[in-house]
Design a protein around this motif. Structure first.
Motif, short mmCIF file in Angstrom:
data_model
loop_
_atom_site.label_atom_id
_atom_site.label_comp_id
_atom_site.label_asym_id
_atom_site.label_seq_id
_atom_site.Cartn_x
_atom_site.Cartn_y
_atom_site.Cartn_z
N MET A 49 14.52 5.04 -7.60
CA MET A 49 13.46 4.01 -7.74
C MET A 49 13.02 3.26 -9.24
O MET A 49 12.63 2.47 -8.93
N GLN A 50 13.47 3.89 -9.78
CA GLN A 50 13.18 3.21 -11.32
C GLN A 50 13.37 2.28 -12.15
O GLN A 50 13.17 0.76 -12.44
N GLY A 51 14.91 2.43 -11.77
CA GLY A 51 15.85 1.24 -11.47
C GLY A 51 16.57 1.19 -13.03
O GLY A 51 16.29 1.95 -13.87
N PRO A 52 15.95 0.07 -13.96
CA PRO A 52 16.29 -0.37 -15.48
C PRO A 52 15.51 0.17 -16.03
O PRO A 52 14.45 0.19 -15.28
N SER A 53 16.34 0.72 -17.51
CA SER A 53 15.62 1.39 -18.03
C SER A 53 13.93 1.35 -18.97
O SER A 53 13.97 -0.27 -19.10
N THR A 54 12.99 1.20 -18.76
CA THR A 54 11.89 0.15 -18.94
C THR A 54 10.51 1.42 -19.48
O THR A 54 11.16 2.43 -19.03
N ASP A 55 10.19 1.04 -20.93
CA ASP A 55 9.32 2.15 -21.49
C ASP A 55 7.86 2.30 -20.78
O ASP A 55 7.03 3.32 -21.25
N LEU A 56 7.39 1.44 -19.82
CA LEU A 56 6.37 1.95 -19.22
C LEU A 56 5.29 2.16 -20.56
O LEU A 56 4.22 2.15 -20.48
N THR A 57 4.61 0.59 -21.58
CA THR A 57 3.67 0.64 -22.89
C THR A 57 2.89 -0.37 -22.10
O THR A 57 3.08 -1.17 -21.69
N ILE A 58 2.04 0.07 -22.20
CA ILE A 58 0.59 -0.21 -21.96
C ILE A 58 -0.13 -1.56 -23.22
O ILE A 58 -0.24 -0.90 -23.96
N ARG A 59 0.57 -2.57 -22.57
CA ARG A 59 -0.06 -3.56 -24.13
C ARG A 59 -1.36 -4.00 -23.51
O ARG A 59 -1.57 -4.61 -22.58
N SER A 60 -2.37 -4.65 -24.60
CA SER A 60 -3.33 -5.25 -24.65
C SER A 60 -2.70 -6.73 -23.86
O SER A 60 -1.65 -7.53 -24.52
N ARG A 61 -3.83 -7.76 -23.88
CA ARG A 61 -3.00 -8.60 -22.90
C ARG A 61 -3.99 -10.60 -24.03
O ARG A 61 -3.85 -10.75 -24.09
N TYR A 62 -4.90 -9.69 -25.10
CA TYR A 62 -5.75 -10.12 -25.35
C TYR A 62 -5.05 -10.35 -27.03
O TYR A 62 -6.08 -10.98 -27.40
N GLY A 63 -5.48 -8.49 -26.95
CA GLY A 63 -5.44 -8.34 -28.57
C GLY A 63 -6.31 -7.09 -29.05
O GLY A 63 -7.73 -7.15 -27.97
N TRP A 64 -6.14 -6.09 -30.00
CA TRP A 64 -7.69 -5.79 -29.82
C TRP A 64 -8.81 -5.97 -30.44
O TRP A 64 -9.73 -5.63 -30.34
N LEU A 65 -9.28 -6.96 -31.09
CA LEU A 65 -10.30 -7.70 -31.48
C LEU A 65 -11.04 -7.96 -30.00
O LEU A 65 -11.77 -7.99 -30.59
N ARG A 66 -10.47 -8.65 -29.53
CA ARG A 66 -11.03 -9.14 -28.77
C ARG A 66 -11.63 -8.04 -27.77
O ARG A 66 -12.12 -8.04 -26.47
N ASP A 67 -11.00 -6.76 -27.67
CA ASP A 67 -10.94 -5.63 -26.43
C ASP A 67 -12.37 -5.24 -26.76
O ASP A 67 -13.01 -4.57 -26.29
N LEU A 68 -12.76 -5.50 -29.06
CA LEU A 68 -13.42 -3.98 -29.00
C LEU A 68 -14.80 -5.23 -28.62
O LEU A 68 -15.91 -4.68 -28.40
N ILE A 69 -14.75 -6.75 -27.96
CA ILE A 69 -16.18 -7.44 -27.66
C ILE A 69 -15.50 -7.76 -26.20
O ILE A 69 -15.16 -9.19 -25.52
N PRO A 70 -15.41 -6.35 -25.11
CA PRO A 70 -14.52 -6.84 -23.18
C PRO A 70 -15.20 -7.71 -22.48
O PRO A 70 -15.71 -7.50 -21.90
N ILE A 71 -15.75 -9.46 -23.55
CA ILE A 71 -15.94 -9.85 -22.32
C ILE A 71 -14.75 -10.94 -22.13
O ILE A 71 -14.15 -11.69 -22.95
N TYR A 72 -14.80 -11.06 -20.99
CA TYR A 72 -13.24 -12.37 -20.95
C TYR A 72 -13.69 -13.38 -19.92
O TYR A 72 -12.67 -14.26 -19.38
N SER A 73 -15.31 -14.00 -19.43
CA SER A 73 -15.10 -14.67 -18.03
C SER A 73 -16.66 -15.11 -18.01
O SER A 73 -17.72 -13.82 -19.26
N PRO A 74 -16.98 -16.31 -17.74
CA PRO A 74 -18.29 -16.79 -17.74
C PRO A 74 -19.03 -15.80 -17.06
O PRO A 74 -20.31 -15.44 -17.95
#
Length: 394
Positions: free
Chosen positions: A1-26
């Motif tokens: 089911m896996q199909g092509p090889s992928t490492d399944l690494t989870i990354r931040s969408r906006y970067g760790w600096l913005r994640d420290l202040i986790p506010i992404y919407s008004p």
């Protein structure tokens, strides 16, 4: 089911600096500002630097941080499985306007833009698909992929999205909980005895430190393993012990040898944690108490064993390395939490991370020697069979 090889690494969408202040919407910004203004209105500006307000604010930050937007690269086969699962489980509805998946049965104020699930074609990453979702949702999806890879066909538990139950899962026998229950009972009796005979301050008498050993109180080497600094400390350790004790005991062979292996691993892991604590604090006088060192040794071995009795996982495997990194981050968060509670409170509260690390390393490195010989032999044979293939690739 896996199909092509992928490492399944989870990354931040906006970067760790913005994640420290986790506010992404008004909406999130407004709710966070309202919470702070409410505290200021109920008290005064000094309320923000008290134990009673710092803890809720920190927990609120943690909950938002857990749901920070993340990305993971998938193959088209994996992406198709995610979409099919979303449609089948009915926990999410697909929007006809933007094509994103939103949780069902949520009020308007819960529909934050960063809490949806989205799939985007990513031509820059080998014609794959980029999955965008909150971090906790992404972790669950990755775990589902790994469980299917390890167990084959799995069944959904029907209560949580993407949560899987291997079809061969069998209930644990009551005997599997014997050693964990014994450690928990000893810890409870130790607290009752100390509170009844010496009072709350008597707990430090059973704590381990270089000063205690210099005074000749060598019994603290053993007593500290069943001594806890308070009710919350005891409940937290016993909860972890109850969650992992039965599973690990069932993987250590039949009783009573499995009980003996479990208890010996706990004791030696606790001793390894105590040794590292003393090495890093050779002149220390602050006592260390708790079963955490032994429990971390049990966790380490549990990470390397398989539920189906298969070969032990290598320390270098992705699952073990990721679990170790997760434990490191959890300890860092606990360290900051306890430091803030001590700073804002009256009592000094510390985290014996040295004991956690020492116990975990012992369980990870020496833990396999507590596994039955037949399981170790299967693990050695499996490692030998894949070694030539690995050498030709490298």
């Amino acid at each position: 089911m896996q199909g092509p090889s992928t490492d399944l690494t989870i990354r931040s969408r906006y970067g760790w600096l913005r994640d420290l202040i986790p506010i992404y919407s008004p909406v999130q910004l407004a709710l966070n500002a309202a919470a702070i203004l409410l505290i200021l209105w109920l008290h005064d500006w000094r309320a923000l630097v008290t134990q009673h307000t710092a803890l809720p604010l920190l927990l609120g930050w943690a909950l938002q941080f857990m749901r920070r937007p993340s990305t993971m690269h998938l193959s088209h086969t994996q992406a198709a499985w995610v979409e099919a699962t979303l449609s089948e489980q009915k926990f999410y509805d697909r929007s006809e306007t933007d094509g994103r998946w939103w949780r069902t049965n949520q009020d308007w104020w819960q529909r934050w833009p960063n809490h949806c699930v989205e799939l985007q074609i990513d031509l820059s990453a080998g014609d794959g698909v980029t999955l965008i979702a909150p971090r906790d949702v992404m972790e669950t999806i990755r775990t589902a992929f790994e469980q299917m890879e390890e167990h084959g066909d799995c069944w959904f538990d029907g209560e949580r999205p993407f949560a899987l139950d291997p079809p061969d899962t069998a209930p644990l026998p009551p005997t599997a909980h014997v050693p964990g229950t014994a450690i928990g009972a000893a810890s409870v009796l130790a607290m009752i005895w100390l509170l009844a005979t010496r009072g709350p301050d008597g707990i430090v008498d059973w704590g381990l430190s270089a000063a205690a050993l210099a005074e000749g109180r060598f019994e603290t080497i053993v007593l500290h393993m069943v001594t806890h600094g308070g009710l919350w400390h005891l409940v937290m350790n016993l909860s972890v012990l109850a969650a992992i004790g039965g599973m690990l005991t069932a993987r250590l062979g039949p009783p009573p040898l499995a009980w003996l292996r479990f208890l010996l691993l706990f004791v030696f892991s606790a001793l390894a944690g105590a040794a590292l604590f003393l090495v890093l604090h050779p002149m220390g006088s602050v006592p260390m108490v708790g079963a955490s060192g032994g429990i971390y040794g049990l966790i380490a071995l549990l990470l390397r064993t398989r539920a189906d009795g298969g070969p032990l996982l290598s320390i270098k495997s992705k699952k073990v390395r990721r679990s170790g990194w997760a434990l490191l981050k959890e300890n860092a968060f606990l360290f900051v939490l306890l430091a803030l509670m001590s700073w804002f409170g009256d009592a000094a509260i510390g985290l014996a991370w040295e004991a956690h690390l020492g116990g975990f390393l012992f369980g990870m490195i020496a833990g396999p020697w507590f596994v039955p010989r037949t399981a170790r032999s299967k693990g050695d044979a499996a490692a030998a069979s894949v070694q030539p293939a690995l050498s030709t690739i490298g």
